[in-house]
Scaffold this motif. Structure first.
Motif, short mmCIF file in Angstrom:
data_model
loop_
_atom_site.label_atom_id
_atom_site.label_comp_id
_atom_site.label_asym_id
_atom_site.label_seq_id
_atom_site.Cartn_x
_atom_site.Cartn_y
_atom_site.Cartn_z
N TYR A 81 0.83 -1.21 0.00
CA TYR A 81 0.00 0.00 0.00
C TYR A 81 0.87 1.26 0.00
O TYR A 81 0.59 2.21 -0.75
N LEU A 82 1.91 1.28 0.82
CA LEU A 82 2.79 2.45 0.87
C LEU A 82 3.47 2.69 -0.47
O LEU A 82 3.58 3.83 -0.93
N THR A 83 3.92 1.61 -1.10
CA THR A 83 4.57 1.76 -2.40
C THR A 83 3.61 2.34 -3.43
O THR A 83 3.97 3.23 -4.21
N SER A 84 2.38 1.84 -3.45
CA SER A 84 1.39 2.35 -4.40
C SER A 84 1.08 3.82 -4.13
O SER A 84 0.98 4.63 -5.07
N ALA A 85 0.92 4.18 -2.85
CA ALA A 85 0.62 5.57 -2.51
C ALA A 85 1.77 6.50 -2.88
O ALA A 85 1.56 7.59 -3.42
N LEU A 86 3.00 6.07 -2.59
CA LEU A 86 4.15 6.91 -2.91
C LEU A 86 4.34 7.07 -4.41
O LEU A 86 4.63 8.17 -4.90
N LEU A 87 4.16 5.99 -5.15
CA LEU A 87 4.27 6.09 -6.61
C LEU A 87 3.17 6.98 -7.18
O LEU A 87 3.42 7.81 -8.06
N GLY A 88 1.94 6.79 -6.68
CA GLY A 88 0.85 7.63 -7.15
C GLY A 88 1.09 9.10 -6.84
O GLY A 88 0.85 9.98 -7.68
N PHE A 125 -4.50 11.93 -8.13
CA PHE A 125 -3.90 11.01 -7.16
C PHE A 125 -4.72 9.75 -7.00
O PHE A 125 -4.18 8.63 -6.95
N PHE A 126 -6.05 9.88 -6.91
CA PHE A 126 -6.92 8.70 -6.78
C PHE A 126 -6.71 7.73 -7.94
O PHE A 126 -6.58 6.52 -7.75
N LEU A 127 -6.69 8.28 -9.15
CA LEU A 127 -6.57 7.43 -10.33
C LEU A 127 -5.21 6.74 -10.38
O LEU A 127 -5.12 5.52 -10.61
N LEU A 128 -4.15 7.49 -10.13
CA LEU A 128 -2.81 6.91 -10.21
C LEU A 128 -2.55 5.92 -9.08
O LEU A 128 -1.98 4.85 -9.30
N MET A 129 -2.98 6.25 -7.88
CA MET A 129 -2.76 5.32 -6.77
C MET A 129 -3.53 4.03 -6.99
O MET A 129 -3.02 2.94 -6.76
N GLY A 130 -4.79 4.14 -7.44
CA GLY A 130 -5.56 2.94 -7.72
C GLY A 130 -4.94 2.10 -8.81
O GLY A 130 -4.91 0.86 -8.72
N ALA A 131 -4.41 2.76 -9.84
CA ALA A 131 -3.77 2.02 -10.92
C ALA A 131 -2.51 1.31 -10.43
O ALA A 131 -2.28 0.13 -10.73
N PHE A 132 -1.69 2.02 -9.66
CA PHE A 132 -0.47 1.39 -9.13
C PHE A 132 -0.82 0.26 -8.15
O PHE A 132 -0.15 -0.78 -8.14
#
Length: 311
Positions: A81-88, A125-132
């Motif tokens: 989850y942290l990796t996805s949030a940071l990448l997003g 951010f929502f779109l990118l985090m969800g995609a990652f």
């Protein structure tokens, strides 16, 4: 003294950022404990065993690799989850700075708070985090834990029935969220966030922000939420806790960390409903459809409000 406190705070922030960035690497360096799962009774067996410890079914040596899996842990999920949030967050910042939506110079805390409530920034951010989160979850399942999407619960069995059940659940939760909004706006002692759900949607029908909203609300958010919070987090909780506790805990995690847009109470209800659906059907399809139906109704309500305001 003020400079000392500021320097100390910057040092603490730097250490925390390094810890957050390094945590996934620390977790994923550890090799998970692999086992082979019996194809008949789903019992976990050690790799050196050739007969199931529960049903005593034997498997051939050459067939063992087909059934090897590993179970994830809490640190695995947190790192994912942290990796996805940071990448997003990083990709969203790069895109928004490049487009001029965010200034490149230093900004004050008040400016940062104002930027954090801008719909274009939030939806990006929502779109990118969800995609990652979707991509990394699928990748980790396949490469690290050796789970397929079918074994996780994304299957086509009883697809029509599961779609109908999920759509009905999404409609019910959307109505519940609307009722919560009406109550919150009519009762003076109920505190409401300064940024409501409908404030995240543009007030013009031709606003290009809808290009981000539709895939984020109808596809990316529902799929990423169910893969991570139901397929992985709920399984982990359910293996340790009874069903009611696992449903409530996963619903709270979903409401706090999901990219699905809705009031908090509605997100808890949606997460709980999807948890019960997954427990009963062992399929992620009802939850994905429920989240998509809920998102479609929220988007539809926002579009209706926009059309009414511009009429």
């Amino acid at each position: 003294m003020g400079q000392v406190a500021q320097g100390l705070w910057q040092g603490i922030t730097f250490v925390l950022v390094l810890g957050v960035l390094g945590f996934p690497f620390f977790v994923w360096r550890r090799r998970p404990a692999y086992h082979w799962r019996c194809p008949q009774c789903q019992h976990r067996n050690p790799l050196d065993a050739r007969a199931c410890g529960s049903c005593e079914q034997r498997i051939l040596e050459d067939d063992v690799p087909k059934y090897i899996q590993a179970d994830w842990t809490g640190p695995d999920l947190l790192a994912l989850y942290l990796t996805s949030a940071l990448l997003g967050l990083a990709v969203a910042a790069i895109m928004l700075i490049g487009s001029g939506s965010i200034p490149q110079s230093d900004i004050t805390r008040a400016q940062a708070q104002e930027l954090a409530q801008r719909p274009d920034i939030l939806w990006t951010f929502f779109l990118l985090m969800g995609a990652f989160l979707t991509v990394l979850t699928v990748w980790m399942l396949a490469s690290r834990f050796r789970w397929s999407l079918g074994s996780l619960g994304l299957r086509r069995e009883n697809l029509g029935l599961h779609v109908l059940i999920g759509a009905a659940a999404g409609v019910v939760v959307a109505l519940f969220g609307g009722a919560i909004g009406v109550v919150a706006s009519s009762v003076s002692w109920v505190t409401v966030d300064s940024l409501g759900v409908l404030d995240l949607f543009p007030i013009e029908m031709m606003d290009p922000l809808w290009v981000l909203i539709l895939p984020a609300a109808l596809i990316v958010g529902p799929v990423s939420g169910e893969l991570f919070f139901r397929g992985m987090a709920y399984r982990l909780l359910r293996a340790r806790w009874p069903m009611p506790a696992a449903v409530i805990a996963s619903a709270l995690l979903f409401a706090l960390g999901s990219s699905v847009v809705a009031p908090f109470a509605a997100l808890v209800a949606l997460g709980a409903a999807n948890g019960v659906l997954f427990e009963r059907t062992r399929s992620l399809v009802p939850g994905v459809v429920a989240s998509s139906a809920h998102g479609a109704l929220v988007v539809g309500w926002a579009l209706a409000r926009t059309a009414w305001a511009t009429a």
